[in-house]
Design a protein around this motif. Structure first.
Motif, mmCIF file in Angstrom:
data_model
loop_
_atom_site.group_PDB
_atom_site.id
_atom_site.type_symbol
_atom_site.label_atom_id
_atom_site.label_comp_id
_atom_site.label_asym_id
_atom_site.label_seq_id
_atom_site.Cartn_x
_atom_site.Cartn_y
_atom_site.Cartn_z
ATOM 1 N N LEU A 292 0.820 -1.210 0.000
ATOM 2 C CA LEU A 292 0.000 0.000 0.000
ATOM 3 C C LEU A 292 0.858 1.265 0.000
ATOM 4 C CD1 LEU A 292 -2.813 -1.043 2.502
ATOM 5 C CD2 LEU A 292 -3.093 -0.556 0.055
ATOM 6 N N GLN A 293 1.980 1.204 0.683
ATOM 7 C CA GLN A 293 2.850 2.381 0.783
ATOM 8 C C GLN A 293 3.726 2.578 -0.444
ATOM 9 O OE1 GLN A 293 4.963 1.849 4.486
ATOM 10 N NE2 GLN A 293 3.077 1.877 5.669
ATOM 11 N N GLU A 294 4.046 1.518 -1.163
ATOM 12 C CA GLU A 294 5.017 1.593 -2.247
ATOM 13 C C GLU A 294 4.432 1.631 -3.657
ATOM 14 O OE1 GLU A 294 8.299 1.995 -1.866
ATOM 15 O OE2 GLU A 294 8.013 2.047 0.312
ATOM 16 N N ASN A 295 3.125 1.538 -3.801
ATOM 17 C CA ASN A 295 2.519 1.454 -5.129
ATOM 18 C C ASN A 295 1.542 2.578 -5.370
ATOM 19 O OD1 ASN A 295 3.342 -1.310 -6.427
ATOM 20 N ND2 ASN A 295 3.074 -1.666 -4.247
ATOM 21 N N ASP A 296 1.419 2.961 -6.640
ATOM 22 C CA ASP A 296 0.451 3.995 -7.012
ATOM 23 C C ASP A 296 -0.966 3.510 -6.746
ATOM 24 O OD1 ASP A 296 2.484 5.655 -7.932
ATOM 25 O OD2 ASP A 296 2.287 4.983 -10.011
ATOM 26 N N CYS B 133 -5.518 -3.240 6.849
ATOM 27 C CA CYS B 133 -4.403 -2.395 6.406
ATOM 28 C C CYS B 133 -4.891 -1.166 5.644
ATOM 29 C CB CYS B 133 -3.432 -3.197 5.552
ATOM 30 S SG CYS B 133 -2.505 -4.427 6.482
ATOM 31 N N LYS B 134 -5.940 -1.340 4.869
ATOM 32 C CA LYS B 134 -6.506 -0.200 4.162
ATOM 33 C C LYS B 134 -7.021 0.848 5.148
ATOM 34 C CE LYS B 134 -9.084 -0.717 0.592
ATOM 35 N NZ LYS B 134 -9.893 -1.035 -0.576
ATOM 36 N N ARG B 135 -7.629 0.414 6.240
ATOM 37 C CA ARG B 135 -8.121 1.347 7.266
ATOM 38 C C ARG B 135 -6.959 2.028 7.985
ATOM 39 N NH1 ARG B 135 -11.473 -2.910 8.479
ATOM 40 N NH2 ARG B 135 -10.257 -3.422 10.322
ATOM 41 N N GLN B 136 -5.906 1.268 8.290
ATOM 42 C CA GLN B 136 -4.821 1.791 9.115
ATOM 43 C C GLN B 136 -3.748 2.535 8.323
ATOM 44 O OE1 GLN B 136 -3.376 -1.682 11.187
ATOM 45 N NE2 GLN B 136 -4.974 -1.545 12.744
ATOM 46 N N ILE B 137 -3.489 2.104 7.090
ATOM 47 C CA ILE B 137 -2.363 2.648 6.330
ATOM 48 C C ILE B 137 -2.826 3.645 5.270
ATOM 49 C CG2 ILE B 137 -0.363 2.096 4.872
ATOM 50 C CD1 ILE B 137 -0.191 0.846 7.674
ATOM 51 N N ARG B 138 -3.664 3.141 4.357
ATOM 52 C CA ARG B 138 -4.062 3.965 3.227
ATOM 53 C C ARG B 138 -5.246 3.313 2.523
ATOM 54 N NH1 ARG B 138 -0.129 5.988 -1.669
ATOM 55 N NH2 ARG B 138 -1.693 7.393 -2.545
ATOM 56 N N ASN B 139 -6.290 4.091 2.288
ATOM 57 C CA ASN B 139 -7.499 3.544 1.694
ATOM 58 C C ASN B 139 -7.808 4.135 0.317
ATOM 59 O OD1 ASN B 139 -9.736 1.842 1.716
ATOM 60 N ND2 ASN B 139 -11.051 3.419 2.575
ATOM 61 N N ASP B 140 -6.923 4.969 -0.194
ATOM 62 C CA ASP B 140 -7.223 5.686 -1.433
ATOM 63 C C ASP B 140 -6.488 5.147 -2.658
ATOM 64 O OD1 ASP B 140 -4.676 6.476 -0.680
ATOM 65 O OD2 ASP B 140 -4.973 8.570 -1.256
ATOM 66 N N ASN B 141 -5.734 4.075 -2.515
ATOM 67 C CA ASN B 141 -4.945 3.597 -3.654
ATOM 68 C C ASN B 141 -5.065 2.094 -3.891
ATOM 69 O OD1 ASN B 141 -3.385 2.708 -1.439
ATOM 70 N ND2 ASN B 141 -1.478 2.976 -2.552
ATOM 71 N N SER B 142 -6.196 1.522 -3.502
ATOM 72 C CA SER B 142 -6.332 0.078 -3.690
ATOM 73 C C SER B 142 -7.795 -0.313 -3.783
ATOM 74 C CB SER B 142 -5.667 -0.678 -2.539
ATOM 75 O OG SER B 142 -6.326 -0.389 -1.329
ATOM 76 N N VAL B 143 -7.985 -1.514 -4.293
ATOM 77 C CA VAL B 143 -9.316 -2.096 -4.381
ATOM 78 C C VAL B 143 -9.213 -3.582 -4.040
ATOM 79 C CG1 VAL B 143 -9.141 -2.502 -6.873
ATOM 80 C CG2 VAL B 143 -11.375 -2.278 -5.837
ATOM 81 N N LEU B 144 -10.119 -4.039 -3.186
ATOM 82 C CA LEU B 144 -10.197 -5.452 -2.808
ATOM 83 C C LEU B 144 -11.264 -6.099 -3.679
ATOM 84 C CD1 LEU B 144 -9.623 -7.913 -0.992
ATOM 85 C CD2 LEU B 144 -11.246 -6.941 0.673
ATOM 86 N N ILE B 145 -10.834 -7.022 -4.535
ATOM 87 C CA ILE B 145 -11.731 -7.643 -5.507
ATOM 88 C C ILE B 145 -11.893 -9.125 -5.194
ATOM 89 C CG2 ILE B 145 -12.118 -8.184 -7.948
ATOM 90 C CD1 ILE B 145 -10.239 -5.791 -8.601
ATOM 91 N N TRP B 146 -13.131 -9.531 -4.982
ATOM 92 C CA TRP B 146 -13.452 -10.953 -4.857
ATOM 93 C C TRP B 146 -13.682 -11.456 -6.267
ATOM 94 C CZ3 TRP B 146 -18.779 -12.991 -2.839
ATOM 95 C CH2 TRP B 146 -18.800 -14.386 -2.898
ATOM 96 N N ASP B 147 -12.833 -12.366 -6.707
ATOM 97 C CA ASP B 147 -12.931 -12.934 -8.052
ATOM 98 C C ASP B 147 -13.572 -14.307 -7.932
ATOM 99 O OD1 ASP B 147 -12.506 -13.814 -10.698
ATOM 100 O OD2 ASP B 147 -10.696 -12.601 -10.839
ATOM 101 N N MET B 148 -14.802 -14.421 -8.418
ATOM 102 C CA MET B 148 -15.581 -15.658 -8.300
ATOM 103 C C MET B 148 -15.457 -16.485 -9.578
ATOM 104 S SD MET B 148 -19.119 -14.035 -6.798
ATOM 105 C CE MET B 148 -19.916 -15.622 -6.670
ATOM 106 N N PRO B 149 -15.476 -17.809 -9.466
ATOM 107 C CA PRO B 149 -15.456 -18.634 -10.676
ATOM 108 C C PRO B 149 -16.826 -18.666 -11.366
ATOM 109 C CG PRO B 149 -15.437 -20.014 -8.735
ATOM 110 C CD PRO B 149 -15.338 -18.600 -8.253
ATOM 111 N N TYR B 150 -17.887 -18.482 -10.595
ATOM 112 C CA TYR B 150 -19.259 -18.470 -11.128
ATOM 113 C C TYR B 150 -20.166 -17.923 -10.034
ATOM 114 C CZ TYR B 150 -18.906 -22.960 -8.710
ATOM 115 O OH TYR B 150 -18.638 -23.940 -7.791
ATOM 116 N N SER B 151 -21.328 -17.473 -10.417
ATOM 117 C CA SER B 151 -22.284 -16.961 -9.451
ATOM 118 C C SER B 151 -22.885 -18.122 -8.652
ATOM 119 C CB SER B 151 -23.395 -16.195 -10.167
ATOM 120 O OG SER B 151 -24.261 -15.608 -9.229
#
Length: 171
Positions: free
Chosen positions: A32-36, A59-77
């Protein structure tokens, strides 16, 4: 702005969940700290996946929440997803369904989804401590295609492995 994509794979059950969580916290904080901008790709099929997702959110709450996205990648619905879509969308920033996996037989859908996630990633973080199962098959694929990876089950100090991978400087 450069987007770095990191995917996570591990066994459903783990031997050292607390140590793994501590290692993940160091790694994710560093990312989170080292990437755009970072796309964190996760599944939701076992203990490792749950620890990864909760650690990313922490970590997003504590460090930085403006430069990342948490994506759940599902194989099917699934019915669980359809019946609880609001709750899942409140937890994950985005939810994706892998088209190739959704079109395949359900018995191979997870491996198809895993390979698609690996192909999309700049770095793959794994928890592999035995040589069988879907996570291990994905690990074999990661090595076969030469994808940058780190197996946090191999070392007590997984964080030091980050310095061997200048993944955040890839053009």
């Amino acid at each position: 702005m450069r987007t770095t994509t990191v995917s996570f794979f591990g066994h459903r059950q783990m031997k050292a969940p607390l140590q793994t969580e501590q290692n993940l916290e160091k790694i994710i904080s560093h990312l989170l700290q080292e990437n755009d901008f970072i796309e964190f790709l996760v599944g939701r099929n076992g203990e490792f996946d749950q620890i990864v997702s909760s650690t990313i959110r922490k970590c997003k709450r504590q460090i930085r929440n403006d430069n990342s996205v948490l994506i759940w990648d599902m194989p099917y619905s699934t019915a669980e997803y359809r019946n609880n879509k609001r709750s899942f969308l409140a937890y994950y920033d985005e939810i994706e369904i892998c088209e190739q996996a959704a079109a395949a037989h359900y018995k191979v859908a997870f491996q198809i989804r895993n390979r698609a996630m690996v192909d999309r990633s700049d770095l793959v973080i794994l928890y592999i401590d035995h040589s069988y199962g879907g996570a291990y098959q994905t690990f074999q694929y990661v090595k076969k295609i030469g994808k940058k990876h780190m197996n946090i089950a191999e070392s007590d100090d997984s964080f030091s492995q980050l310095y061997h991978f200048p993944f955040y400087t890839i053009p």
